[in-house]
Scaffold this motif. Structure first.
Motif, PDB file in Angstrom:
ATOM      1  N   GLY A  65       0.806  -1.208   0.000  1.00 21.58           N
ATOM      2  CA  GLY A  65       0.000   0.000   0.000  1.00 21.58           C
ATOM      3  C   GLY A  65       0.845   1.266   0.000  1.00 21.58           C
ATOM      4  N   GLN A  66       2.088   1.146   0.425  1.00 17.77           N
ATOM      5  CA  GLN A  66       3.009   2.289   0.459  1.00 17.77           C
ATOM      6  C   GLN A  66       3.862   2.412  -0.810  1.00 17.77           C
ATOM      7  OE1 GLN A  66       2.841   4.581   2.901  1.00 17.77           O
ATOM      8  NE2 GLN A  66       1.179   3.353   3.748  1.00 17.77           N
ATOM      9  N   THR A  67       3.681   1.492  -1.762  1.00 22.40           N
ATOM     10  CA  THR A  67       4.499   1.501  -2.977  1.00 22.40           C
ATOM     11  C   THR A  67       4.490   2.845  -3.700  1.00 22.40           C
ATOM     12  OG1 THR A  67       4.291  -0.898  -3.209  1.00 22.40           O
ATOM     13  CG2 THR A  67       4.911   0.320  -5.184  1.00 22.40           C
ATOM     14  N   PRO A  68       3.389   3.597  -3.705  1.00 23.89           N
ATOM     15  CA  PRO A  68       3.442   4.919  -4.346  1.00 23.89           C
ATOM     16  C   PRO A  68       4.494   5.865  -3.760  1.00 23.89           C
ATOM     17  CG  PRO A  68       1.168   4.210  -4.147  1.00 23.89           C
ATOM     18  CD  PRO A  68       2.008   3.211  -3.358  1.00 23.89           C
ATOM     19  N   GLN A  69       5.084   5.514  -2.611  1.00 27.90           N
ATOM     20  CA  GLN A  69       6.181   6.326  -2.089  1.00 27.90           C
ATOM     21  C   GLN A  69       7.354   6.378  -3.072  1.00 27.90           C
ATOM     22  OE1 GLN A  69       7.525   6.154   1.962  1.00 27.90           O
ATOM     23  NE2 GLN A  69       5.483   5.670   2.762  1.00 27.90           N
ATOM     24  N   TYR A  70       7.419   5.421  -4.000  1.00 26.11           N
ATOM     25  CA  TYR A  70       8.462   5.479  -5.032  1.00 26.11           C
ATOM     26  C   TYR A  70       8.419   6.827  -5.753  1.00 26.11           C
ATOM     27  CZ  TYR A  70      10.309   0.669  -5.311  1.00 26.11           C
ATOM     28  OH  TYR A  70      10.966  -0.527  -5.091  1.00 26.11           O
ATOM     29  N   GLU A  71       7.229   7.380  -5.952  1.00 27.84           N
ATOM     30  CA  GLU A  71       7.110   8.670  -6.640  1.00 27.84           C
ATOM     31  C   GLU A  71       7.852   9.762  -5.879  1.00 27.84           C
ATOM     32  OE1 GLU A  71       2.867   9.163  -6.890  1.00 27.84           O
ATOM     33  OE2 GLU A  71       2.714   7.846  -8.649  1.00 27.84           O
ATOM     34  N   GLY A  72       7.631   9.843  -4.581  1.00 22.94           N
ATOM     35  CA  GLY A  72       8.310  10.844  -3.758  1.00 22.94           C
ATOM     36  C   GLY A  72       9.796  10.596  -3.664  1.00 22.94           C
ATOM     37  N   LEU A  73      10.186   9.324  -3.579  1.00 23.29           N
ATOM     38  CA  LEU A  73      11.615   9.003  -3.546  1.00 23.29           C
ATOM     39  C   LEU A  73      12.296   9.460  -4.827  1.00 23.29           C
ATOM     40  CD1 LEU A  73      11.423   5.428  -1.975  1.00 23.29           C
ATOM     41  CD2 LEU A  73      12.252   7.521  -0.850  1.00 23.29           C
ATOM     42  N   GLU A  74      11.643   9.229  -5.964  1.00 21.58           N
ATOM     43  CA  GLU A  74      12.232   9.640  -7.239  1.00 21.58           C
ATOM     44  C   GLU A  74      12.280  11.168  -7.347  1.00 21.58           C
ATOM     45  OE1 GLU A  74      14.109   9.541 -10.918  1.00 21.58           O
ATOM     46  OE2 GLU A  74      13.996   8.061  -9.318  1.00 21.58           O
ATOM     47  N   ARG A  75      11.258  11.850  -6.846  1.00 28.61           N
ATOM     48  CA  ARG A  75      11.308  13.321  -6.863  1.00 28.61           C
ATOM     49  C   ARG A  75      12.463  13.838  -6.003  1.00 28.61           C
ATOM     50  NH1 ARG A  75       5.518  12.836  -7.100  1.00 28.61           N
ATOM     51  NH2 ARG A  75       5.373  12.979  -4.822  1.00 28.61           N
ATOM     52  N   LEU A  76      12.698  13.214  -4.845  1.00 31.67           N
ATOM     53  CA  LEU A  76      13.852  13.595  -4.022  1.00 31.67           C
ATOM     54  C   LEU A  76      15.148  13.361  -4.787  1.00 31.67           C
ATOM     55  CD1 LEU A  76      12.993  12.165  -0.477  1.00 31.67           C
ATOM     56  CD2 LEU A  76      12.928  14.558  -1.207  1.00 31.67           C
ATOM     57  N   GLN A  77      15.228  12.212  -5.454  1.00 26.68           N
ATOM     58  CA  GLN A  77      16.421  11.895  -6.230  1.00 26.68           C
ATOM     59  C   GLN A  77      16.688  12.985  -7.270  1.00 26.68           C
ATOM     60  OE1 GLN A  77      18.587   9.450  -5.789  1.00 26.68           O
ATOM     61  NE2 GLN A  77      19.807   9.823  -7.614  1.00 26.68           N
ATOM     62  N   LYS A  78      15.661  13.349  -8.005  1.00 33.49           N
ATOM     63  CA  LYS A  78      15.826  14.364  -9.055  1.00 33.49           C
ATOM     64  C   LYS A  78      16.134  15.741  -8.459  1.00 33.49           C
ATOM     65  CE  LYS A  78      13.269  12.112 -12.680  1.00 33.49           C
ATOM     66  NZ  LYS A  78      12.017  11.912 -13.365  1.00 33.49           N
ATOM     67  N   ARG A  79      15.497  16.069  -7.348  1.00 36.12           N
ATOM     68  CA  ARG A  79      15.677  17.395  -6.750  1.00 36.12           C
ATOM     69  C   ARG A  79      17.081  17.599  -6.189  1.00 36.12           C
ATOM     70  NH1 ARG A  79      11.775  18.261  -2.045  1.00 36.12           N
ATOM     71  NH2 ARG A  79      10.363  17.704  -3.703  1.00 36.12           N
ATOM     72  N   TYR A  80      17.656  16.539  -5.576  1.00 33.67           N
ATOM     73  CA  TYR A  80      18.905  16.718  -4.835  1.00 33.67           C
ATOM     74  C   TYR A  80      20.121  15.994  -5.417  1.00 33.67           C
ATOM     75  CZ  TYR A  80      15.858  18.557  -1.149  1.00 33.67           C
ATOM     76  OH  TYR A  80      14.948  19.290  -0.428  1.00 33.67           O
TER      77      TYR A  80
END
Length: 163
Positions: free
Chosen positions: A37-52
């Motif tokens: 159910g938490q798998t959509p956290q991949y989206e936020g993880l990828e945004r962090l990756q791109k941002r930083y």
């Protein structure tokens, strides 16, 4: 430098690695799963990756099948799912046990660290996050329900980014 840097690891394709390959970067180590159910956290993880990423940061995904069998796939299936479904560009390690008798030595060390409530110990579920500073020392532990882009996570990342 941190002893965490010397622990032998394997990438998702089976190549040997260590956290030492990321020395000088801020790392967010996350146990991940494709059918949670938490798998959509991949989206936020990828945004962090791109941002930083260009500021000395990377996410490091650690697939784990210990929580309700929510990461059943092969390495290739996991990699394909992450890249095609969520556009994951950050590195992934091989499927790893984070709790129990076969707990990986990396998680033996990480689980000694307490979260914001002062609680150390076993990983509670998928998508638990450990933030490591540029010296490889753990500077934060965020439980599953703390989303990747929560203020406490982004503030901690920004505080520890290389100058």
């Amino acid at each position: 430098m941190s002893a965490l840097y010397d622990i032998p690891l394997r990438t998702i394709d089976g190549s040997p690695t260590t956290l030492g390959e990321h020395s000088g970067k801020v790392l967010l180590v996350v146990n991940v799963a494709s059918k949670c159910g938490q798998t959509p956290q991949y989206e936020g993880l990828e945004r962090l990756q791109k941002r930083y990423a260009d500021r000395g940061f990377t996410v490091l995904g650690v697939p784990c099948n210990q929580f309700a069998g929510q990461e059943p796939g092969t390495a290739e299936e996991i990699q394909t799912f992450c890249t095609t479904t969520y556009g994951v560009s950050f590195p992934l390690l091989e499927k790893t046990d984070v709790n129990g008798a076969d707990r990986h030595p990396l998680y033996t060390e990480l689980t000694k660290v307490a979260d914001a409530n002062g609680e150390a110990g076993d990983i509670g579920w998928n998508f638990e996050k450990f933030l490591l500073g540029t010296d490889g020392e753990v500077v934060g532990r965020f439980r599953t329900l703390t989303v990747p882009e929560a203020p406490e996570v982004t503030e901690a990342i920004e505080q520890h980014l290389p100058a």
